[in-house]
Scaffold this active site. Sequence first.
Site, PDB file in Angstrom:
ATOM      1  N   CYS A  20      14.180  -9.348   1.924  1.00 22.05           N
ATOM      2  CA  CYS A  20      13.991  -8.338   2.974  1.00 22.05           C
ATOM      3  C   CYS A  20      14.795  -8.850   4.159  1.00 22.05           C
ATOM      4  CB  CYS A  20      12.508  -8.233   3.310  1.00 22.05           C
ATOM      5  SG  CYS A  20      12.147  -7.348   4.840  1.00 22.05           S
ATOM      6  N   THR A  21      15.511  -7.952   4.806  1.00 19.94           N
ATOM      7  CA  THR A  21      16.435  -8.407   5.855  1.00 19.94           C
ATOM      8  C   THR A  21      15.718  -8.895   7.121  1.00 19.94           C
ATOM      9  OG1 THR A  21      16.705  -6.097   6.551  1.00 19.94           O
ATOM     10  CG2 THR A  21      18.346  -7.003   5.024  1.00 19.94           C
ATOM     11  N   HIS A  22      14.422  -8.681   7.196  1.00 13.72           N
ATOM     12  CA  HIS A  22      13.668  -9.247   8.321  1.00 13.72           C
ATOM     13  C   HIS A  22      13.468 -10.769   8.162  1.00 13.72           C
ATOM     14  CE1 HIS A  22      12.576  -5.058   9.184  1.00 13.72           C
ATOM     15  NE2 HIS A  22      12.013  -5.457  10.309  1.00 13.72           N
ATOM     16  N   ASP A  28      18.364   0.100   9.241  1.00  9.54           N
ATOM     17  CA  ASP A  28      17.214  -0.610   8.667  1.00  9.54           C
ATOM     18  C   ASP A  28      15.959   0.062   9.216  1.00  9.54           C
ATOM     19  OD1 ASP A  28      15.762  -2.889   7.416  1.00  9.54           O
ATOM     20  OD2 ASP A  28      15.329  -3.451   9.478  1.00  9.54           O
ATOM     21  N   SER A  29      14.809  -0.319   8.690  1.00  5.08           N
ATOM     22  CA  SER A  29      13.553   0.221   9.223  1.00  5.08           C
ATOM     23  C   SER A  29      13.306  -0.244  10.657  1.00  5.08           C
ATOM     24  CB  SER A  29      12.395  -0.243   8.342  1.00  5.08           C
ATOM     25  OG  SER A  29      12.329  -1.652   8.370  1.00  5.08           O
ATOM     26  N   CYS A  44      18.911  -2.940   4.436  1.00  4.39           N
ATOM     27  CA  CYS A  44      17.482  -2.964   4.129  1.00  4.39           C
ATOM     28  C   CYS A  44      17.329  -2.877   2.609  1.00  4.39           C
ATOM     29  CB  CYS A  44      16.828  -1.762   4.800  1.00  4.39           C
ATOM     30  SG  CYS A  44      15.085  -1.536   4.430  1.00  4.39           S
ATOM     31  N   ASN A  45      16.671  -3.864   2.028  1.00  9.65           N
ATOM     32  CA  ASN A  45      16.465  -3.862   0.576  1.00  9.65           C
ATOM     33  C   ASN A  45      15.582  -2.689   0.142  1.00  9.65           C
ATOM     34  OD1 ASN A  45      17.332  -6.865  -0.494  1.00  9.65           O
ATOM     35  ND2 ASN A  45      16.692  -6.862   1.629  1.00  9.65           N
ATOM     36  N   THR A  46      14.567  -2.410   0.958  1.00  2.27           N
ATOM     37  CA  THR A  46      13.606  -1.361   0.625  1.00  2.27           C
ATOM     38  C   THR A  46      14.292   0.008   0.618  1.00  2.27           C
ATOM     39  OG1 THR A  46      11.965  -2.703   1.777  1.00  2.27           O
ATOM     40  CG2 THR A  46      11.335  -0.448   1.267  1.00  2.27           C
ATOM     41  N   GLU A  72       8.893  -7.642  13.883  1.00  3.26           N
ATOM     42  CA  GLU A  72       8.942  -6.472  14.776  1.00  3.26           C
ATOM     43  C   GLU A  72       8.250  -6.751  16.107  1.00  3.26           C
ATOM     44  OE1 GLU A  72      10.568  -3.411  14.436  1.00  3.26           O
ATOM     45  OE2 GLU A  72      11.510  -4.328  12.687  1.00  3.26           O
ATOM     46  N   TYR A 116       8.947   0.215   6.379  1.00  3.98           N
ATOM     47  CA  TYR A 116       9.187   1.097   5.236  1.00  3.98           C
ATOM     48  C   TYR A 116       8.462   0.557   3.987  1.00  3.98           C
ATOM     49  CZ  TYR A 116      13.242   3.659   7.310  1.00  3.98           C
ATOM     50  OH  TYR A 116      14.071   4.457   8.065  1.00  3.98           O
ATOM     51  N   GLY A 117       8.278  -0.738   3.951  1.00  3.50           N
ATOM     52  CA  GLY A 117       7.860  -1.419   2.716  1.00  3.50           C
ATOM     53  C   GLY A 117       6.504  -1.030   2.165  1.00  3.50           C
TER      54      GLY A 117
HETATM   55  N1  DGL Z   1      14.060  -4.928   6.287  1.00  2.00           N
HETATM   56  C1  DGL Z   1      13.583  -4.201   5.170  1.00  2.00           C
HETATM   57  C2  DGL Z   1      14.065  -4.765   3.840  1.00  2.00           C
HETATM   58  O1  DGL Z   1      15.113  -5.379   3.780  1.00  2.00           O
HETATM   59  C3  DGL Z   1      12.195  -3.705   5.059  1.00  2.00           C
HETATM   60  C4  DGL Z   1      11.166  -3.959   6.045  1.00  2.00           C
HETATM   61  C5  DGL Z   1      10.101  -2.880   6.084  1.00  2.00           C
HETATM   62  O2  DGL Z   1       9.105  -2.973   5.355  1.00  2.00           O
HETATM   63  O3  DGL Z   1      10.301  -1.970   6.856  1.00  2.00           O
HETATM   64  O4  DGL Z   1      13.438  -4.587   2.833  1.00  2.00           O
END
Ligand code: DGL
Length: 252
Positions: A182-184, A11-12, A74-76, A150, A43-44
């Site tokens: 988003c997994t966060h 993931d990011s 990570c979805n992104t 984060e 990453y988003g």
């Molecule tokens: N955890 C990530 C997701 O599922 C992205 C978070 C990010 O922007 O880095 O999309």
Amino acid sequence: MNSDSPIGMFDSGMGGISVLKTALRLMPAENFVYFGDTANAPYGDKSESEILKLSLSAVDKLLKYDIKALVIACNTATAASANALRRRLSIPVIGMEPALKPASSIRHGGKVIVLATKATLSLEKFHILMEKYGADAYPLPAPELVHFVESGVFDSPKLDSYLSELFSPYKNDQIDAVVLGCTHYPFLKSAIQRAAGSGAVLVDGNEGTIKRLISVLEEKSLTRKNGKGSVALLSSKTGGDTIARMEKLLYF
Ligand code: DGL
């Protein structure tokens, strides 16, 4: 590579730990190696080509561990790199997408809000999903949420006020479901629930992703069935307390 080989996840940053947590619960005998690209999070807000480049380099690190499957936690990163990774790798690649399908099935006359990063919501994969399951679904980019996670903030007045502002266009609406795309975001469930209202069901894709992983490993006879599995946590951010914070999120 055999059934004892680890499953790689990346993931990011900290977000994929929510996916790993689900994996440990559903697949306790498996070995995992997790890479959080904390030095490059989030990453988003990045372009598709930047996200692709970072994802490929994250996967290169995991391939050194002779992984038997890859979970893009990570979805992104999935939206930007799953196709390329599937072309390159000979191991199964499991990606993630906002859980709009299950959310749409629990809708009962109200709205579905899809919380995700800007990149996830703007890429083609999401548009296809919206065409299929997007009736009364409203994409809502939430760029700040990743920063809260984060930096280890899961509940705070500042988070509440950010979320209440974010949800303000919908404050007079019936919200049936909020997709945590988003997994966060599963780490922020309490605050998101307060902002969306108690009638909203929060839906994430973690369990669906791990069930898919389980069935893919079974198909390939790569399941590790006995004993206790292990977890190795890695981060692109060296020094500091990143690994300790990942452990805390994973085990508490
Ligand atoms: N955890 C990530 C997701 O599922 C992205 C978070 C990010 O922007 O880095 O999309």
